[in-house]
Design a protein around this motif. Structure first.
Motif, PDB file in Angstrom:
ATOM      1  N   SER A  36     -18.671  59.594   2.224  1.00 35.63           N
ATOM      2  CA  SER A  36     -18.012  60.672   1.802  1.00 35.63           C
ATOM      3  C   SER A  36     -18.931  61.864   1.321  1.00 35.63           C
ATOM      4  CB  SER A  36     -17.159  60.185   0.483  1.00 35.63           C
ATOM      5  OG  SER A  36     -16.422  59.175   0.465  1.00 35.63           O
ATOM      6  N   GLN A  37     -18.500  62.946   1.510  1.00 40.21           N
ATOM      7  CA  GLN A  37     -19.118  64.153   1.070  1.00 40.21           C
ATOM      8  C   GLN A  37     -18.833  64.219  -0.371  1.00 40.21           C
ATOM      9  OE1 GLN A  37     -17.572  67.094   4.068  1.00 40.21           O
ATOM     10  NE2 GLN A  37     -19.436  66.737   4.993  1.00 40.21           N
ATOM     11  N   VAL A  38     -19.912  64.583  -1.187  1.00 38.51           N
ATOM     12  CA  VAL A  38     -19.802  64.755  -2.640  1.00 38.51           C
ATOM     13  C   VAL A  38     -20.353  65.980  -3.022  1.00 38.51           C
ATOM     14  CG1 VAL A  38     -19.826  63.531  -4.874  1.00 38.51           C
ATOM     15  CG2 VAL A  38     -19.960  62.174  -2.701  1.00 38.51           C
ATOM     16  N   VAL A  39     -19.431  66.680  -3.980  1.00 40.42           N
ATOM     17  CA  VAL A  39     -20.029  67.842  -4.681  1.00 40.42           C
ATOM     18  C   VAL A  39     -19.801  67.479  -6.280  1.00 40.42           C
ATOM     19  CG1 VAL A  39     -19.438  70.437  -5.325  1.00 40.42           C
ATOM     20  CG2 VAL A  39     -19.223  69.544  -2.955  1.00 40.42           C
ATOM     21  N   VAL A  40     -20.734  67.720  -6.967  1.00 34.68           N
ATOM     22  CA  VAL A  40     -20.878  67.267  -8.317  1.00 34.68           C
ATOM     23  C   VAL A  40     -20.674  68.658  -9.315  1.00 34.68           C
ATOM     24  CG1 VAL A  40     -22.140  66.432 -10.317  1.00 34.68           C
ATOM     25  CG2 VAL A  40     -22.197  65.410  -8.103  1.00 34.68           C
TER      26      VAL A  40
END
Length: 406
Positions: free
Chosen positions: A34-38
């Motif tokens: 997955s691509q993740v933005v926090v």
């Protein structure tokens, strides 16, 4: 490849060990493909402590601009910590704060309750998209914005949740995950009722009403930014797994990013019931609603006072309802009499801003006063105001109230 925006609340990053566990859960999701933005909040209670320190040191001399800059230090610090922790686990990361050229959230100049410029912010997310496509995990400061002159602004209470939902929308994410200190949304406060159960799903409307009435899961203002096409859920940081079940937030907020005024197509009849100390009579409301429900009569609304109750029903059901309620009056000691009013028009004003806009009732009613339109009844909730006027005034009242939105 799925893109997930995950927001960690203050308790989720409350100390070093929690920050490490939170970062590990992000890395685990990243390693699944997955691509993740926090989006990260300040460490628990940091913002309140910073406000307390500044008040003690400066007091009323503190300007809003200075206060915003001081309050921002919590998020500036936690974003740096979180990003560094991700990198310590072997994955590239970059913290994004308002000083960064990639900063995506642009606002007006209001330092402490800034309004987001959605169009500009949407364009500004291109840099974040490029970073994600390069295999980097961006860690964005929640709660903060950048004003027209590059100054730091804050989004008010619930600001980090706003950031998460806004990023989900602008980045066209597959899912927004809100990580907090509860398992999700419960059937009631588990501290008050032990048998409270975790809800699998809850609608945006239901959650907004719960939050407005004191539930601490999400700030109601943040839900206006929830994209109806993007999945969202609330999970507990203790699970250390972003794929945890939690409670899923479904559907759009009906008033999301838009307001509307509707005129109900049929006349509504008002039936007024009077009596002595009616509000003290246990079960009276239940008897009244049951009497109508048993005959399939829908109630559009009710209003109650110490000595009267008004029931709103469709005109086609009014005579039947009138006869049923008359029998209830005869059979109930505290009730004295009832009357069937003239035909009325029901106008509903829906807006997500009602609960947060002082004077909005007067804004709606003042045009009617100026045009000599009498309001027979008015009721309101957190997101709607319902007015009843004479049937012949309905169309004109609807037009006047619609103009309030323009």
């Amino acid at each position: 490849m799925d893109l997930i925006v995950v927001k960690f609340g203050g308790t989720s990053v409350g100390d070093g060990s929690r920050i490490k566990k939170a970062a590990q859960s992000v890395v685990n999701e990243y390693m699944k493909g997955s691509q993740v933005v926090v989006v990260v909040s300040a460490v628990n209670k940091t913002t309140d402590e910073l406000i307390g320190l500044s008040n003690d040191a400066i007091g009323t001399g503190l300007t809003d601009k200075q206060k915003a800059e001081i309050m921002a230090m919590g998020e500036l610090t936690s974003a740096r910590l979180f990003s560094a922790t991700i990198e310590s686990l072997g994955v590239k990361s970059e913290f994004i704060d308002p000083y960064n050229k990639l900063w995506p959230i642009i606002t007006d100049s209001n330092s402490l309750e800034a309004k987001i410029d959605l169009n500009t912010s949407n364009k500004k997310t291109e840099g974040i998209k490029q970073l994600v496509n390069q295999g980097v995990i961006p860690v964005i400061c929640g709660f903060l914005g950048k004003g027209p002159s590059g100054e730091i602004t804050t989004l008010g209470r619930g600001g980090s949740d706003i950031t998460a939902f806004l990023m989900g929308h602008c980045l066209d994410a597959n899912e927004v995950v809100i990580v907090t200190d509860v398992d999700g949304v419960m059937s009631t406060d588990p501290n008050k009722i032990e048998d409270a159960e975790l809800l699998d799903t809850i609608s945006v409307e239901e959650l907004r009403d719960l939050a407005t009435h004191g539930a601490q899961v999400l700030h109601p203002h943040a839900l206006k930014y929830k994209d109806p096409l993007i999945s969202a859920k609330i999970i507990n940081f203790a699970n250390e797994d972003l794929s945890s079940k939690g409670t899923r937030i479904v559907g759009p907020f009906e008033g999301e990013m838009l307001k509307c005024v509707t005129l109900y197509k049929d006349p509504i009849s008002l039936i007024a019931i009077v009596g002595e100390a009616m509000l003290k009579k246990v079960g009276l409301m239940a008897k009244l609603t049951t009497a109508l429900a048993d005959d399939g009569i829908n109630i559009f609304g009710m209003s109650a006072g110490q000595n009267s109750i008004t029931v709103f029903v469709n005109k086609v059901d009014s005579n039947k309802a009138y006869l049923l309620l008359h029998q209830l009056v005869i059979d109930t000691d505290v009730l004295s009499s009832l009357s069937l009013g003239r035909d009325t028009a029901m106008i509903t004003f829906v807006s997500p801003d009602i609960i947060e806009t002082p004077g909005i009732i007067s804004d709606i009613t003042e045009p009617l006063r100026k045009n000599n339109i009498n309001i027979l009844e008015i009721t309101s909730s957190q997101t709607a105001v319902v007015l009843f006027v004479d049937w012949e005034d309905g169309e004109k009242a609807h037009k006047l109230i619609t103009e309030v939105l323009e």
